[in-house]
Design an enzyme around this catalytic site. Structure first.
Site, PDB file in Angstrom:
ATOM      1  N   GLU A  80       9.238   9.205  26.221  1.00 45.28           N
ATOM      2  CA  GLU A  80       9.007   9.879  24.858  1.00 45.28           C
ATOM      3  C   GLU A  80      10.057   9.245  23.911  1.00 45.28           C
ATOM      4  O   GLU A  80       9.473   8.990  22.654  1.00 45.28           O
ATOM      5  CB  GLU A  80       8.881  11.426  24.945  1.00 45.28           C
ATOM      6  CG  GLU A  80       7.993  11.755  25.985  1.00 45.28           C
ATOM      7  CD  GLU A  80       6.503  11.340  25.935  1.00 45.28           C
ATOM      8  OE1 GLU A  80       6.089  11.119  24.725  1.00 45.28           O
ATOM      9  OE2 GLU A  80       5.879  11.260  26.969  1.00 45.28           O
TER      10      GLU A  80
ATOM     11  N   GLU B 180       1.919   2.864  25.768  1.00 47.36           N
ATOM     12  CA  GLU B 180       2.185   3.367  27.114  1.00 47.36           C
ATOM     13  C   GLU B 180       2.655   2.325  28.311  1.00 47.36           C
ATOM     14  O   GLU B 180       3.768   2.943  29.001  1.00 47.36           O
ATOM     15  CB  GLU B 180       0.761   4.028  27.668  1.00 47.36           C
ATOM     16  CG  GLU B 180       0.464   5.154  26.473  1.00 47.36           C
ATOM     17  CD  GLU B 180       1.620   6.270  26.157  1.00 47.36           C
ATOM     18  OE1 GLU B 180       2.384   6.385  26.831  1.00 47.36           O
ATOM     19  OE2 GLU B 180       1.350   6.980  25.186  1.00 47.36           O
TER      20      GLU B 180
END
Length: 704
Positions: free
Chosen positions: A135, A157
């Site tokens: 993150e 991602e």
């Protein structure tokens, strides 16, 4: 952004926040609630806070340590400063995703952020380090530079999934995280991308309902795997230069995949766009078929590529990739002796100064995102290097996974994987290799739910495979043992429980009783396998005891363990009670899907989970609709089937009950079910015969 001012107005407070930079709206977050926090400041002056439920701030210290060290690591690596004055990480009680990278305020499930030193497993702590790293990587890659459209989701991602391992390896080299990356990302990506209903990394998104479906193994794990392949292809120095160029050129703006390729091509002066476009613009990947011929003291290799598909012959598929190929030999298995790009259907390569009988290994380090299918002669030459561990763990892992995948697709004899498993069982001690081997044991065990003639013999065979490493590790941790040995012990005990090993289950029950009465508390690392053992033949009283433990557990991780273990029950009535419990208010909506998917372990559990899904479809839609949870539930249940009839039934049900945002996962689940059925029908007789003969050989060795 930080609070700029605060004003008390009677019973209310008015808070004003500092102005944000230019940013995407999907990254805005506001959290209102009662939380405790721990805080620190990075060496470059960024304030870091980890917010926890009230009374749990001590459980935020590990994440704080990781975040405080990771932030400046990324600043140094990218050579781009984090643009905000603070970063907050916050644990949310009810949260569907694992985490979300909101700029400056990252939200997490409790399971993905909080560490209780006495009750958190080594595996979970490692996952938390990776999730925090993932993150925080997004603060640059996704937030500072944002994808142009959801078609380019993988830019966010895939890259963050790659870089999370980079930062964790920096902080915790003892985790051996790059070896684990192959089982966590490469193998998982290959499995999904081997299906006909996979999708290209870059996939057109035409409706909002389609977005959730591409937060999947292709965007995350195939994306991360091809970035790792590219990193190896151009080298770390040029990779870093390219990343700095990409971030500085597109900061506070949007970018597409081509922008990344352009930056990396500029920094490396290699044909990045030409090579990598073949990996992002089409679905699938190649299988590299290789054979060899000895000519004097030279070896002539013939390598050919075609698309690999687990469920179909793709001989008529014209797809070609530009494949970065590396080779290693017996002379130095740790170093690539040859590097080249395979762009044609077939290529011949000559290796000089190699003796007849020496091995050649394709894809050393398993950096390439492809399968390798060796001739039997070449595979036989690799076996001594496996048993002596002359080959590094990543290569031993790659060979094992490739062979089983070839068997599953019908490209190799059905017993080749089992023979190789027997070879590994005598010598292997690496956690990641064993994790892969145990995943194949689980897959075969699930498959044989539909083949009585294979089920019990396979479980007996698997117990024999696990025996030697189990005896070496024992039950109790030794002082200063490695991080990976701790992980391995738990995984082996869990596999023995899965394979119904009576001695292991008996010992687990003894330890559970001591844990329950307070005589000796179970180490966190052993609780899942012990709970699973206790529930294998549980009666109603044991089940109720576990339900009460779930209700009283203050740690989300403990609840997760208990719900996972419920899938091991054999009594259909108790399995149904577990489903009813999962749908009750006792279980958070975010966790219900996992409980039901865990129950789909045995044949009885699969049938009950499917019956519940179809009978209560509208209830499931009301409970999970509009989130990725419904897509996960659909796939997790349907992919366990192994008969054509069950696949047809699932196909028919979803055709009659269509829902947007689930179609892709329905197709993947049904295709996997058909793949299972084809594999079982093709190989069950041969496997049953081989298992019978192998068990006789094992018994004969034991008596002699």
């Amino acid at each position: 952004m930080p609070v700029a001012s605060e004003e008390v107005r009677g019973d209310e407070r008015l808070l004003k926040f500092e102005r944000t930079p230019v940013m995407s709206t999907y990254l805005v977050a506001v959290v209102v609630g009662e939380f405790d926090f721990v805080e620190d400041t990075t060496r470059d002056g960024v304030k870091v806070r980890v917010y926890t439920p009230v009374g749990k701030k001590e459980q935020g210290k590990f994440a704080l340590q990781v975040a405080t060290e990771v932030m400046p690591y990324y600043t140094d690596y990218f050579e781009v400063k984090y643009p905000l004055p603070k970063i907050d990480l916050i644990a949310i009680a009810d949260f569907a995703a694992g985490a979300m990278e909101n700029w400056g305020l990252v939200t997490y499930r409790e399971l993905c952020l909080l560490v209780d030193p006495d009750n958190t497993t080594t595996d979970r702590k490692q996952k938390i380090a990776l999730t925090v790293g993932h993150e925080l990587a997004h603060q640059w890659f996704g937030n500072l530079v944002t994808m142009e459209w959801w078609t380019h989701l993988w830019l966010n991602e895939g890259y963050a999934t790659f870089v999370e391992s980079m930062c964790v390896n920096h902080m915790f080299p003892e985790y051996d995280i790059w070896t684990q990356f192959v089982t966590k990302s490469v193998v998982v990506g290959l499995q999904d991308d081997a299906l006909k209903n996979s999708h290209a990394i870059e996939v057109p998104i035409c409706h909002p309902s389609e977005i959730d479906e591409i937060f999947d193994e292709i965007s995350y794990n195939k994306g991360a795997s091809i970035i790792r392949m590219l990193h190896k292809f151009i080298g770390d120095e040029d990779f870093r230069k390219g990343m700095k160029l990409y971030l500085t050129k597109h900061e506070y703006a949007n970018a597409e995949t081509e922008d990344l390729w352009a930056a990396l091509q500029h920094s490396s002066e290699k044909p990045v766009k030409e090579v990598m476009s073949t990996w992002t613009n089409k679905m699938g990947f190649p299988v590299i078929t290789v054979s060899s011929k000895q000519i004097g003291n030279s070896r002539e290799l013939t390598l050919s590529q075609k698309r690999f598909c687990a469920s179909a012959d793709m001989k008529d598929d014209p797809s070609m990739w530009m494949v970065p190929i590396s080779l290693s030999t017996s002379a130095d298995p740790t170093k690539a002796s040859h590097n080249f790009v395979l762009s044609d259907p077939t290529q011949i390569v000559t290796i000089d100064n190699i003796n007849d009988g020496d091995f050649v290994k394709v894809n050393p380090g398993t950096f390439g995102f492809y399968r390798t299918c060796y001739s039997i002669e070449m595979l036989d030459q690799l076996v001594p290097a496996i048993t002596s561990k002359q080959l590094p763990p990543l290569d031993r892992l790659g060979i094992l996974d490739d062979v089983f995948s070839m068997v599953q697709a019908g490209h190799m004899a059905p017993t080749e994987g089992l023979k190789l498993m027997s070879t590994y069982s005598e010598c292997e001690d690496d956690y990641t290799v064993w994790k892969n081997m145990c995943s194949w044991i689980t897959k075969l065990n699930s498959l044989f739910n539909y083949a009585d003639e294979c089920k019990k013999p396979f479980l007996a065979y698997a117990r024999s495979v696990l025996r030697k490493i189990s005896e070496k590790l024992g039950w109790d941790a030794i002082e200063k043992e490695s991080h990976t040995d701790t992980l391995l012990r738990a995984r082996i005990i869990e596999s023995l429980v899965e394979c119904e090993d009576e001695k292991t289950i008996k010992e687990a029950k003894t330890r559970y009783e001591a844990h329950r009465n307070g005589t000796k508390i179970l180490p966190a690392d052993l609780r899942l396998p012990v709970y699973r053992a206790v529930l294998t033949d549980a009666d109603a009283s044991i089940f109720q005891e576990m339900v009460e433990m779930y209700r009283s557990a203050d740690l989300h991780e403990e609840q997760h363990r208990i719900s996972f273990a419920m899938g091991y029950m054999k009594d259909p009535e108790l399995l149904q009670k577990a489903i009813d419990f999962a749908m009750s208010d006792d279980v958070r909506k975010q966790d219900t899907v996992y409980v039901i998917s865990f129950i789909a372990f045995s044949l009885e559990g699969i049938n009950l989970a499917w019956a519940h899904l179809t009978k209560h479809w509208q209830t499931c839609l009301d409970k999970f609709g509009g989130t990725w949870l419904i897509t996960k539930l659909v796939r997790k249940v349907t992919e366990k089937f192994a008969t054509v009839e069950a696949a047809d039934e699932a196909d028919k049900f979803f055709a009659e009950n269509p829902i947007s945002g689930v179609k892709r996962n329905v197709r993947l689940g049904v295709e996997t079910a058909r793949l299972n059925a084809a594999w079982l029908n093709r190989d069950r007789a041969t496997i049953a015969e081989w298992l019978s003969e192998e068990l006789a050989r094992i018994a004969n060795r034991a008596t002699n």
